[in-house]
Motif scaffolding. Structure first.
Motif, mmCIF file in Angstrom:
data_model
loop_
_atom_site.group_PDB
_atom_site.id
_atom_site.type_symbol
_atom_site.label_atom_id
_atom_site.label_comp_id
_atom_site.label_asym_id
_atom_site.label_seq_id
_atom_site.Cartn_x
_atom_site.Cartn_y
_atom_site.Cartn_z
ATOM 1 N N ARG A 1 19.420 2.075 -17.015
ATOM 2 C CA ARG A 1 19.623 1.963 -17.935
ATOM 3 C C ARG A 1 19.503 3.337 -18.886
ATOM 4 N N TYR B 1 30.508 -8.344 -20.128
ATOM 5 C CA TYR B 1 29.996 -7.492 -19.610
ATOM 6 C C TYR B 1 30.446 -6.053 -19.474
ATOM 7 N N GLN C 1 27.171 -3.004 -24.230
ATOM 8 C CA GLN C 1 26.303 -2.621 -23.896
ATOM 9 C C GLN C 1 26.052 -2.062 -22.632
ATOM 10 N N TYR C 2 27.507 -1.864 -22.033
ATOM 11 C CA TYR C 2 27.208 -1.261 -20.610
ATOM 12 C C TYR C 2 26.713 -0.362 -20.247
ATOM 13 N N LYS D 1 22.590 -1.555 -20.377
ATOM 14 C CA LYS D 1 21.966 -2.462 -19.502
ATOM 15 C C LYS D 1 22.116 -1.995 -17.781
#
Length: 204
Positions: free
Chosen positions: A189, A175, A178-179, A182
């Protein structure tokens, strides 16, 4: 996610880790980059925004967030937030040196955070948020030291960033990867387009 942990105030165990028995956690990073590529690790506070900054750099082919420079094998996020494992939140950057000059990565590193604050970036406090450049080659080390000296003259303040050999990289939980790209906590985003200079908003 605990905000106390995010601020570096997670629960502590009574006994700190013993670095004398940490051969595996303190060993070199044995992962291999893609052919023709190179690795470097950067620590510059919370790794979410740092990763997004490097994702946008032309010539960067892969980024991963994780933990390094600590004393515990296979640590979790909760482990490193305890303050006892001495891991740093890092971004491991894979880049193509034919398309991305190492000095470009260093410029992103200096611009992304305050390298003069010890174990702190803004409200994020703890050893896991320390500033560091963790190199894989002598050429990277030389360039990092020279860049630090130049930056120190510009800032006219003492830079506390570590410049050390890269150690074993422990990939952070999925998680965290690329938190911000995402959507983070709120689902907004943020662009990873190469060359994008939109402001990076770091949120939990």
């Amino acid at each position: 996610m605990s905000w106390l942990n995010k601020l570096g105030f997670g629960a502590r165990t009574d006994t700190p880790m013993d670095s004398s028995s940490s051969a595996i956690p303190q060993g070199p990073d044995t992962d291999i980059p893609a052919p023709g590529q190179q690795f470097v690790q950067f620590g510059a506070g919370c790794f979410w925004g740092v990763e997004l900054a490097f994702q946008r750099v032309p010539g960067v082919t892969k980024t991963e967030v994780g933990y390094s420079q600590g004393y515990l094998d296979n640590p979790t996020y909760e482990d490193i937030c305890s303050g006892n494992t001495f891991h740093s939140e890092v971004v491991r950057v894979q880049y193509d040196p034919k398309e991305c000059n190492f000095d470009t990565l260093l410029d992103v590193f200096w611009d992304r955070h305050d390298p003069t604050t010890l174990n702190r970036q803004g409200n994020d406090v703890g050893t896991q948020y320390r500033s560091g450049i963790y190199f894989y080659t002598p050429e990277q080390e030389k360039a990092a030291l020279e860049a630090r000296d130049r930056q120190q003259k510009i800032l006219n303040r003492n830079i506390v960033s570590e410049i050390l050999p890269a150690k074993k990289f422990y990939r952070a939980e999925e998680y965290h990867q690329q938190y911000l790209a995402k959507g983070g906590r709120f689902g907004f985003r943020q662009s990873v387009e190469k060359g994008c200079n939109d402001p990076i908003r770091c949120y939990g």
